[in-house]
Motif scaffolding. Structure first.
Motif, PDB file in Angstrom:
ATOM      1  N   ALA A   1     -22.080  53.835  87.352  1.00  0.00           N
ATOM      2  CA  ALA A   1     -22.194  54.807  86.265  1.00  0.00           C
ATOM      3  C   ALA A   1     -23.002  54.153  85.155  1.00  0.00           C
ATOM      4  O   ALA A   1     -22.927  52.937  84.945  1.00  0.00           O
TER       5      ALA A   1
ATOM      6  N   VAL B   1     -25.333  60.012  78.836  1.00  0.00           N
ATOM      7  CA  VAL B   1     -24.992  59.681  80.224  1.00  0.00           C
ATOM      8  C   VAL B   1     -26.226  59.843  81.094  1.00  0.00           C
ATOM      9  O   VAL B   1     -26.966  60.828  80.971  1.00  0.00           O
TER      10      VAL B   1
ATOM     11  N   LEU C   1     -24.443  54.439  81.028  1.00  0.00           N
ATOM     12  CA  LEU C   1     -24.523  55.008  79.685  1.00  0.00           C
ATOM     13  C   LEU C   1     -25.781  54.475  79.022  1.00  0.00           C
ATOM     14  O   LEU C   1     -26.186  53.328  79.247  1.00  0.00           O
TER      15      LEU C   1
ATOM     16  N   LEU D   1     -18.665  60.519  81.973  1.00  0.00           N
ATOM     17  CA  LEU D   1     -19.755  59.903  82.725  1.00  0.00           C
ATOM     18  C   LEU D   1     -19.542  60.111  84.211  1.00  0.00           C
ATOM     19  O   LEU D   1     -18.436  60.365  84.666  1.00  0.00           O
TER      20      LEU D   1
END
Length: 226
Positions: free
Chosen positions: A115, A191, A117, A108
């Motif tokens: 970040a 991602v 997901l 990622l």
């Protein structure tokens, strides 16, 4: 490696690089061509007048001469076409710059301390166990997230287990599904990150850069609206 960034100046560099390679190859072919021509004319000048070259042999060599010339033109034109196509691919990637892109990856991208997901909807698995790793495989962060009726985003603030903020870059991760009885299973997650550049590698492959994460364009799953 050629790169296209939001300024979109690298497409011209890509074409220039390819042209240089093409010129180098053409020079090599041209050298072979001239060598062959020199050998042929030298042979004709030094042949025994009483034993002149057979007409069929002469014709065969002239055919070879023409084939060499055609090969030079064909390779030059092919190199130009490939260079134009690769430059066009870089230019076509420019509209993605600054957009949020969803990709399939086992790493990622941490950008500006965030970040993301995208976790799937609940199925057999009712929760997801997430672990984030550094390049040495050390676990930096762990979380357990309940899965809902629809796919949802999970955000990491870029901090490790001690609360220390980590630098932007690409980090490994794993996602494991957990059902109601506690049994674990594999779980796919994608991602989401901001596209920052596109690069053409020396072998011609085009790559998309998402901060510290680099993926092939075949890994792209979706692009957010403008």
């Amino acid at each position: 490696m050629t790169t296209v960034t939001p300024s979109n100046t690298a497409a011209a560099n890509a074409a220039g690089t390819t042209a240089a390679v093409s010129n180098s190859r053409a020079t090599g072919f041209g050298g072979d061509f001239n060598t062959y021509l020199t050998l042929l004319t030298t042979q004709l000048k030094n042949q025994d007048p009483t034993k002149a070259m057979d007409a069929q042999q002469m014709t065969a060599q002239l055919v070879q001469f023409a084939q060499v010339e055609q090969s030079i033109a064909m390779n030059t034109n092919m190199s130009k076409l490939i260079g134009l196509q690769q430059a066009a691919q870089l230019t076509a990637a420019a509209p993605l710059m600054g957009r949020t892109v969803e990709v399939a990856s086992d790493r990622l991208s941490l950008q500006d301390g965030q970040a993301v997901l995208r976790l799937p909807a609940a199925g057999t698995a009712r929760a997801a166990q997430i672990a984030v790793f550094d390049n040495a495989g050390r676990t930096l962060h762990q979380a357990t997230v309940a899965l809902g009726p629809t796919a949802a985003a999970w955000n990491w603030d870029g901090k490790d287990a001690t609360g220390r903020r980590l630098p932007d870059g690409a980090y490994g991760f794993s996602v494991t599904g957990v059902d109601g009885s506690g049994a674990v299973s594999s779980l796919e997650a994608t991602v989401r990150a901001r596209a920052t550049a596109a690069e053409r590698e020396p072998n011609g492959n085009l790559k998309l850069v998402l901060g510290g994460l680099v993926v092939g364009f075949d890994a792209v799953r979706s692009v957010d609206g403008g």
